[in-house]
Design a protein around this motif. Structure first.
Motif, PDB file in Angstrom:
ATOM      1  N   SER A 117     -66.084 -24.393  57.960  1.00 32.13           N
ATOM      2  CA  SER A 117     -65.549 -25.380  58.894  1.00 32.13           C
ATOM      3  C   SER A 117     -66.151 -26.732  58.563  1.00 32.13           C
ATOM      4  O   SER A 117     -67.240 -26.826  58.010  1.00 32.13           O
ATOM      5  N   LEU A 118     -65.429 -27.759  58.890  1.00 30.11           N
ATOM      6  CA  LEU A 118     -65.887 -29.108  58.616  1.00 30.11           C
ATOM      7  C   LEU A 118     -65.959 -29.873  59.923  1.00 30.11           C
ATOM      8  O   LEU A 118     -65.010 -29.861  60.701  1.00 30.11           O
ATOM      9  N   HIS A 119     -67.083 -30.522  60.173  1.00 31.04           N
ATOM     10  CA  HIS A 119     -67.252 -31.296  61.398  1.00 31.04           C
ATOM     11  C   HIS A 119     -66.155 -32.353  61.502  1.00 31.04           C
ATOM     12  O   HIS A 119     -65.861 -33.058  60.536  1.00 31.04           O
ATOM     13  N   ASN A 120     -65.561 -32.446  62.679  1.00 34.39           N
ATOM     14  CA  ASN A 120     -64.538 -33.470  62.970  1.00 34.39           C
ATOM     15  C   ASN A 120     -63.388 -33.459  61.974  1.00 34.39           C
ATOM     16  O   ASN A 120     -62.881 -34.507  61.600  1.00 34.39           O
ATOM     17  N   SER A 121     -62.969 -32.281  61.530  1.00 31.94           N
ATOM     18  CA  SER A 121     -61.897 -32.215  60.548  1.00 31.94           C
ATOM     19  C   SER A 121     -60.514 -32.284  61.187  1.00 31.94           C
ATOM     20  O   SER A 121     -59.512 -32.195  60.492  1.00 31.94           O
ATOM     21  N   LYS A 122     -60.443 -32.460  62.505  1.00 35.79           N
ATOM     22  CA  LYS A 122     -59.148 -32.677  63.145  1.00 35.79           C
ATOM     23  C   LYS A 122     -58.463 -33.875  62.505  1.00 35.79           C
ATOM     24  O   LYS A 122     -57.265 -33.915  62.346  1.00 35.79           O
ATOM     25  N   ASP A 123     -59.280 -34.864  62.158  1.00 38.83           N
ATOM     26  CA  ASP A 123     -58.777 -36.095  61.571  1.00 38.83           C
ATOM     27  C   ASP A 123     -59.021 -36.093  60.071  1.00 38.83           C
ATOM     28  O   ASP A 123     -59.629 -37.014  59.518  1.00 38.83           O
ATOM     29  N   ILE A 124     -58.564 -35.046  59.424  1.00 39.14           N
ATOM     30  CA  ILE A 124     -58.786 -34.866  57.998  1.00 39.14           C
ATOM     31  C   ILE A 124     -58.203 -36.053  57.230  1.00 39.14           C
ATOM     32  O   ILE A 124     -57.203 -36.620  57.630  1.00 39.14           O
ATOM     33  N   ILE A 148     -67.080 -21.444  43.115  1.00 41.03           N
ATOM     34  CA  ILE A 148     -66.463 -20.582  44.122  1.00 41.03           C
ATOM     35  C   ILE A 148     -64.979 -20.917  44.199  1.00 41.03           C
ATOM     36  O   ILE A 148     -64.598 -22.085  44.281  1.00 41.03           O
ATOM     37  N   LYS A 149     -64.136 -19.907  44.185  1.00 40.29           N
ATOM     38  CA  LYS A 149     -62.684 -20.073  44.236  1.00 40.29           C
ATOM     39  C   LYS A 149     -62.253 -20.508  45.630  1.00 40.29           C
ATOM     40  O   LYS A 149     -62.751 -20.006  46.627  1.00 40.29           O
ATOM     41  N   ILE A 150     -61.336 -21.444  45.695  1.00 41.01           N
ATOM     42  CA  ILE A 150     -60.719 -21.854  46.959  1.00 41.01           C
ATOM     43  C   ILE A 150     -59.366 -21.155  47.060  1.00 41.01           C
ATOM     44  O   ILE A 150     -58.521 -21.300  46.179  1.00 41.01           O
ATOM     45  N   TYR A 151     -59.185 -20.394  48.136  1.00 40.96           N
ATOM     46  CA  TYR A 151     -57.926 -19.680  48.350  1.00 40.96           C
ATOM     47  C   TYR A 151     -56.950 -20.467  49.203  1.00 40.96           C
ATOM     48  O   TYR A 151     -55.744 -20.298  49.078  1.00 40.96           O
ATOM     49  N   GLY A 152     -57.467 -21.271  50.123  1.00 47.53           N
ATOM     50  CA  GLY A 152     -56.555 -21.989  50.991  1.00 47.53           C
ATOM     51  C   GLY A 152     -57.257 -22.768  52.075  1.00 47.53           C
ATOM     52  O   GLY A 152     -58.475 -22.956  52.062  1.00 47.53           O
ATOM     53  N   ILE A 153     -56.456 -23.199  53.035  1.00 43.26           N
ATOM     54  CA  ILE A 153     -56.936 -23.957  54.184  1.00 43.26           C
ATOM     55  C   ILE A 153     -56.345 -23.315  55.426  1.00 43.26           C
ATOM     56  O   ILE A 153     -55.210 -22.833  55.416  1.00 43.26           O
ATOM     57  N   THR A 154     -57.125 -23.289  56.501  1.00 45.27           N
ATOM     58  CA  THR A 154     -56.670 -22.761  57.783  1.00 45.27           C
ATOM     59  C   THR A 154     -57.129 -23.712  58.874  1.00 45.27           C
ATOM     60  O   THR A 154     -57.846 -24.679  58.606  1.00 45.27           O
ATOM     61  N   LYS A 155     -56.708 -23.430  60.096  1.00 49.83           N
ATOM     62  CA  LYS A 155     -57.054 -24.287  61.231  1.00 49.83           C
ATOM     63  C   LYS A 155     -57.443 -23.410  62.408  1.00 49.83           C
ATOM     64  O   LYS A 155     -56.726 -22.477  62.767  1.00 49.83           O
ATOM     65  N   VAL A 156     -58.597 -23.704  63.001  1.00 51.61           N
ATOM     66  CA  VAL A 156     -59.079 -22.953  64.159  1.00 51.61           C
ATOM     67  C   VAL A 156     -58.234 -23.360  65.364  1.00 51.61           C
ATOM     68  O   VAL A 156     -58.140 -24.550  65.669  1.00 51.61           O
ATOM     69  N   PRO A 157     -57.614 -22.396  66.042  1.00 50.34           N
ATOM     70  CA  PRO A 157     -56.767 -22.748  67.192  1.00 50.34           C
ATOM     71  C   PRO A 157     -57.515 -23.511  68.293  1.00 50.34           C
ATOM     72  O   PRO A 157     -56.993 -24.478  68.830  1.00 50.34           O
ATOM     73  N   GLN A 158     -58.745 -23.091  68.612  1.00 45.19           N
ATOM     74  CA  GLN A 158     -59.545 -23.791  69.621  1.00 45.19           C
ATOM     75  C   GLN A 158     -60.259 -24.941  68.925  1.00 45.19           C
ATOM     76  O   GLN A 158     -61.088 -24.723  68.073  1.00 45.19           O
ATOM     77  N   GLY A 159     -59.973 -26.148  69.330  1.00 42.95           N
ATOM     78  CA  GLY A 159     -60.645 -27.302  68.751  1.00 42.95           C
ATOM     79  C   GLY A 159     -59.875 -27.938  67.610  1.00 42.95           C
ATOM     80  O   GLY A 159     -60.120 -29.071  67.244  1.00 42.95           O
ATOM     81  N   ASN A 160     -58.994 -27.194  66.971  1.00 45.23           N
ATOM     82  CA  ASN A 160     -58.129 -27.718  65.910  1.00 45.23           C
ATOM     83  C   ASN A 160     -58.862 -28.217  64.670  1.00 45.23           C
ATOM     84  O   ASN A 160     -58.354 -29.063  63.949  1.00 45.23           O
ATOM     85  N   ASP A 161     -60.077 -27.721  64.410  1.00 50.26           N
ATOM     86  CA  ASP A 161     -60.772 -28.089  63.174  1.00 50.26           C
ATOM     87  C   ASP A 161     -60.215 -27.272  62.013  1.00 50.26           C
ATOM     88  O   ASP A 161     -59.873 -26.097  62.161  1.00 50.26           O
ATOM     89  N   TYR A 162     -60.143 -27.909  60.852  1.00 50.84           N
ATOM     90  CA  TYR A 162     -59.678 -27.228  59.647  1.00 50.84           C
ATOM     91  C   TYR A 162     -60.851 -26.520  58.980  1.00 50.84           C
ATOM     92  O   TYR A 162     -61.997 -26.930  59.123  1.00 50.84           O
ATOM     93  N   MET A 163     -60.522 -25.469  58.240  1.00 52.83           N
ATOM     94  CA  MET A 163     -61.532 -24.719  57.498  1.00 52.83           C
ATOM     95  C   MET A 163     -61.004 -24.471  56.085  1.00 52.83           C
ATOM     96  O   MET A 163     -59.812 -24.245  55.891  1.00 52.83           O
ATOM     97  N   ILE A 164     -61.921 -24.495  55.135  1.00 48.14           N
ATOM     98  CA  ILE A 164     -61.589 -24.125  53.764  1.00 48.14           C
ATOM     99  C   ILE A 164     -61.828 -22.629  53.637  1.00 48.14           C
ATOM    100  O   ILE A 164     -62.867 -22.122  54.052  1.00 48.14           O
ATOM    101  N   VAL A 165     -60.869 -21.918  53.055  1.00 52.70           N
ATOM    102  CA  VAL A 165     -60.983 -20.479  52.831  1.00 52.70           C
ATOM    103  C   VAL A 165     -61.393 -20.295  51.370  1.00 52.70           C
ATOM    104  O   VAL A 165     -60.673 -20.696  50.463  1.00 52.70           O
ATOM    105  N   MET A 166     -62.589 -19.713  51.179  1.00 53.69           N
ATOM    106  CA  MET A 166     -63.155 -19.624  49.840  1.00 53.69           C
ATOM    107  C   MET A 166     -63.591 -18.195  49.509  1.00 53.69           C
ATOM    108  O   MET A 166     -63.742 -17.361  50.395  1.00 53.69           O
ATOM    109  N   GLN A 167     -63.830 -17.995  48.249  1.00 50.25           N
ATOM    110  CA  GLN A 167     -64.380 -16.734  47.755  1.00 50.25           C
ATOM    111  C   GLN A 167     -65.711 -16.476  48.449  1.00 50.25           C
ATOM    112  O   GLN A 167     -66.516 -17.392  48.636  1.00 50.25           O
TER     113      GLN A 167
END
Length: 190
Positions: free
Chosen positions: A95-102, A122-141
């Motif tokens: 998760s990234l702090h304050n990533s709502k405003d990516i 490390i391989k990056i597979y994708g990006i997702t978003k936490v429903p509560q708070g709407n912060d984005y997360m990087i999905v990695m190996q």
């Protein structure tokens, strides 16, 4: 293997089936899919409900790290029935702090790691978003041993010299790839 244009066509037909809620992220993911030379280069938008067993691992300066099981898993092929996947894999969610405003800087960082990390990163597979708070997360190996620092702290005396030299070799190879791309790591730890 099927022709590349069939794979690109499948991605294009699926673009309207998902959105991250952010046009810059959507365009970034679409571009990686259209220009991937092999399946390992694909980055996807991954719905948060595709993750189970989410467990806190650690907190850093940029965000919080979790381990999870990705039920679908990454795309590892294509056949007449569609995508083939490696299901139920452990992944790391960063998760990234304050990533709502990516912003573009964040996406450039993901793109640089994806494009220039090579086999040493490390391989990056994708990006997702936490429903509560709407912060984005990087999905990695998921790195079973944790960070390199954790591995060295916990198992340094168990590692033989050949293993230690290999670690240094892959670190140097990764740094070479970054510098060859005219980039700087900026977060290299001892």
């Amino acid at each position: 293997m099927l022709c590349r244009h069939k794979i690109v066509g499948k991605f294009e037909r699926e673009f309207h089936n998902w959105t991250s809620g952010n046009d810059d992220i959507d365009k970034f993911i679409q571009q990686t899919q259209l220009y991937a030379k092999n399946f390992s280069e694909i980055i996807e938008w991954i719905s948060f409900d595709k993750f189970t067993n989410i467990k806190y691992l650690s907190k850093g300066g940029f965000g919080i790290i979790f381990r999870a099981i990705w039920t679908d898993g990454y795309i590892d092929g294509f056949n007449n029935n569609g995508w083939t996947r490696k299901p139920r894999i452990n992944v790391c969610l960063k998760s990234l702090h304050n990533s709502k405003d990516i912003n573009k800087d964040f996406l450039d960082e993901v793109k640089n790691q994806h494009n220039y990390g090579g086999i040493s990163s490390i391989k990056i597979y994708g990006i997702t978003k936490v429903p509560q708070g709407n912060d984005y997360m990087i999905v990695m190996q998921y790195a079973k041993q944790g960070s390199l620092r954790q591995l060295l702290d916990s198992r340094f005396h168990e590692l033989n010299w050949n293993c230690k030299i290999n670690i240094l070799y892959y670190m140097a190879q990764g740094l070479y790839a970054i510098h060859d791309a005219k980039l700087v790591h900026k977060d290299f730890h001892s």
